[in-house]
Design an enzyme around this catalytic site. Structure first.
Site, short mmCIF file in Angstrom:
data_model
loop_
_atom_site.label_atom_id
_atom_site.label_comp_id
_atom_site.label_asym_id
_atom_site.label_seq_id
_atom_site.Cartn_x
_atom_site.Cartn_y
_atom_site.Cartn_z
N GLU A 1 1.44 3.71 -5.52
CA GLU A 1 0.47 2.66 -5.88
C GLU A 1 0.66 1.37 -5.06
O GLU A 1 0.67 0.26 -5.61
CB GLU A 1 0.54 2.35 -7.38
CG GLU A 1 0.08 3.51 -8.24
CD GLU A 1 -0.10 3.20 -9.72
OE1 GLU A 1 0.28 2.11 -10.17
OE2 GLU A 1 -0.65 4.07 -10.42
N GLU B 1 -0.77 11.23 -11.13
CA GLU B 1 -0.59 10.57 -12.42
C GLU B 1 -1.92 10.67 -13.16
O GLU B 1 -2.94 10.16 -12.67
CB GLU B 1 -0.21 9.09 -12.25
CG GLU B 1 1.20 8.88 -11.77
CD GLU B 1 1.63 7.42 -11.80
OE1 GLU B 1 1.15 6.66 -12.66
OE2 GLU B 1 2.45 7.06 -10.93
O1 AHR Z 1 3.11 6.15 -15.45
C1 AHR Z 1 3.31 4.79 -15.70
C2 AHR Z 1 3.02 3.92 -14.50
O2 AHR Z 1 1.64 3.96 -14.24
C3 AHR Z 1 3.64 4.32 -13.19
O3 AHR Z 1 4.92 3.82 -13.03
C4 AHR Z 1 2.72 3.70 -12.18
O4 AHR Z 1 2.69 4.41 -10.97
C5 AHR Z 1 1.38 3.67 -12.88
O5 AHR Z 1 0.78 2.44 -12.79
#
Ligand code: AHR
Length: 503
Positions: free
Chosen positions: A175, A296
């Site tokens: 990210e 994610e």
């Molecule tokens: O999964 C929780 C968080 O969400 C992670 O650390 C990040 O990559 C995302 O913003």
């Protein structure tokens, strides 16, 4: 013929693509209690000699997750991998800026690999491209993968890990487009860094199965979305295999109907990223295809206040411990359907996360481990969703949503196992009040009987599982689903996740 019947037809000649097992990945981050008192708790009565909780290992195996991303997430952008190896008592305690916690490093790289070996998972390791760069990524790769005879590979051996870790799948940062990220960068800055890191990692390991994931956008809503992917891929197209996508969904302002349609957003996100990748490929006159790593995804109630008191720089604080309802599990199932429906291009995906932190598995320190409602759709999809995804174009009654306009009540996909001929239909009924009759035409499929129609639904859509009532919500089977004259007929309960297995 009921006007409210939803239908589609399946034909093995019309497939989306083969499901890559990596689609059923998950994610372990040094965040809250995911690692500490989640998977690792040396004092726990059920811990093994290495401190891993065996009740959790059993549940992870049952969940059927494949690649497990580690160690972050936001955590990785301040990660010094050297802190997490060697004798435990000599490892430094560090400030973790991402989650304002203290990281003890009692669990590190070697423990992660031990955990993977015990659950049968594949490593998906992220390198820090927030505060670090090419050199540190190379050193980590050498420590992890080189057999021996060099300073860092021999260091690994001296730490007790004679065999290399064999990591084939790597994330180039996390990210980096987000201003919350330590070491946040512009697309130009990150694109150059990711390209040079990828080039160097390939100089050190040129085998074809080395796969690299470049960071895409942290969400479709980012101001830089699509332009970010385009710039990053312009730099990295020939050097990486995947671009990442992240998305979390929650109910906003009581708008449950839109929440139930979250997969509409997920599918458009996927299709927009595919279009962007292919646009860059066309501009570069490349025959190569970049695939998607949805590394994610989940339901996450980011706006809910944390019910647990937390202090700055606490060790393993209780944060992001969302408790998932039946409604959440139905949305979650729909997100799985969205991933499967795009299995031709989404070939890696990671449920974020695995234990305690927005997770399908919960634990109490010194106490039990249990399955959240979302555990079931994932376990079923991972178990029965292997094979070829067939094209599904639904003709379904619709409902109106504020966020997405008119949305079909039925969301569905189907997977055929070409070896056994078995077909599994995964379907969600988004109606909160009405059962949905379903008819599926089975063209050219050698299936004649329904093995099982499993349903996750409940009279109380808010029902959850807890330490005290770990089995309050479980799937049940329904009768009455059958095949006649080449048509599967079923009734989908209101607000339900359905797995219909045909043999
Ligand atoms: O999964 C929780 C968080 O969400 C992670 O650390 C990040 O990559 C995302 O913003």
């Amino acid at each position: 013929m009921s006007p409210r019947t939803a239908r589609f037809a399946l034909d093995p000649a019309f497939a989306v693509g083969e499901v890559d097992p990596r689609l059923f990945g998950s994610f372990v981050e040094h965040l809250g209690r995911c690692v500490y008192t989640g998977i690792y708790e040396p004092g726990h009565p059920g811990a093994d000699a290495e401190g891993l909780r065996q009740d959790v290992l059993d549940l992870v195996r049952e969940l059927g997750t494949t690649a497990i991303r580690y160690p972050g997430g936001n955590f990785v952008s301040g990660y010094k991998w050297e802190d997490s190896v060697g004798p435990r008592d000599e490892r430094p305690r560090r400030l973790d800026l991402a989650w304002r916690s203290t990281e003890t490093n009692r669990f590190g790289l070697s423990e992660y690999i031990d955990f993977l070996r015990k659950v049968g998972g594949e490593p998906l390791l992220a390198v820090n491209l927030g505060t670090r760069g090419v050199q540190e990524a190379l050193e980590l790769q050498e420590y992890a993968n080189h057999p021996g005879g060099t300073a860092l590979s021999d260091l690994r051996v001296s730490h007790g890990d004679k065999d290399p870790f064999g990591i084939r799948l790597w994330c180039l940062g996390n990210e980096v487009d987000g201003d919350w990220q330590t070491g946040h960068k512009t697309a130009e800055e990150y694109g150059r860094l990711a390209a040079e890191t990828a080039r160097a990692m390939r100089q050190q390991d040129w085998r074809e199965d080395l796969k690299l994931v470049a960071c895409g956008s942290s969400g479709q809503g980012m101001d830089t979305f699509a332009a970010w992917e385009s710039t990053v891929l312009q730099h990295t197209y020939d050097l990486v295999d995947y671009i990442s996508l992240h998305a979390y969904y929650e109910e906003h302002d009581g708008d449950r109907d839109s929440f139930l349609a979250s997969a509409v957003d997920m599918e458009s996100f996927i299709e927009n990223v595919v279009a962007t990748c292919d646009h860059v490929g066309a501009r570069l006159k490349s025959k190569k295809r970049i695939n998607l790593s949805f590394d994610e995804w989940n339901v996450w109630y980011q706006k809910r206040p944390n019910p647990h008191p937390v202090e700055d720089w606490q060790e393993a604080p209780r944060i992001l411990e969302d408790v998932y309802s039946v409604t959440d599990a139905v949305v979650f199932g729909s997100l799985l359907i969205a991933l499967l429906r795009h299995a031709d291009r989404v070939t890696v995906a990671c449920l974020a996360q695995l234990v305690n932190v927005i997770a399908p598995i919960m634990t109490e320190p010194g106490g039990p481990a249990w399955r959240q409602t979302t555990f079931y759709p994932f376990a079923q999809a991972s178990r029965y969703g292997r094979g070829r995804v067939l094209q599904v174009n639904v003709d379904s009654p619709t409902y109106e949503t504020k966020a997405f306009g008119e949305v079909p009540l039925l969301h569905a996909t189907a997977v055929v196992d070409d070896e056994t001929g078995a077909v599994t239909v995964f379907a969600v009924n988004r109606s909160r009040t009405e059962a949905l009759p379903l008819e599926v035409g089975l063209l050219g499929l050698a299936v004649g009987e329904v093995v099982e129609h499993s349903v996750l639904a409940d009279d109380d859509p808010e029902a959850v599982n807890t330490a005290d009532s770990p089995d309050r919500v479980t799937p049940h089977t329904v009768d009455g689903t059958g095949i006649e004259d080449g048509t599967l007929r079923a009734t989908l309960e209101p607000l339900s996740w359905n797995v219909i297995r045909l043999a």
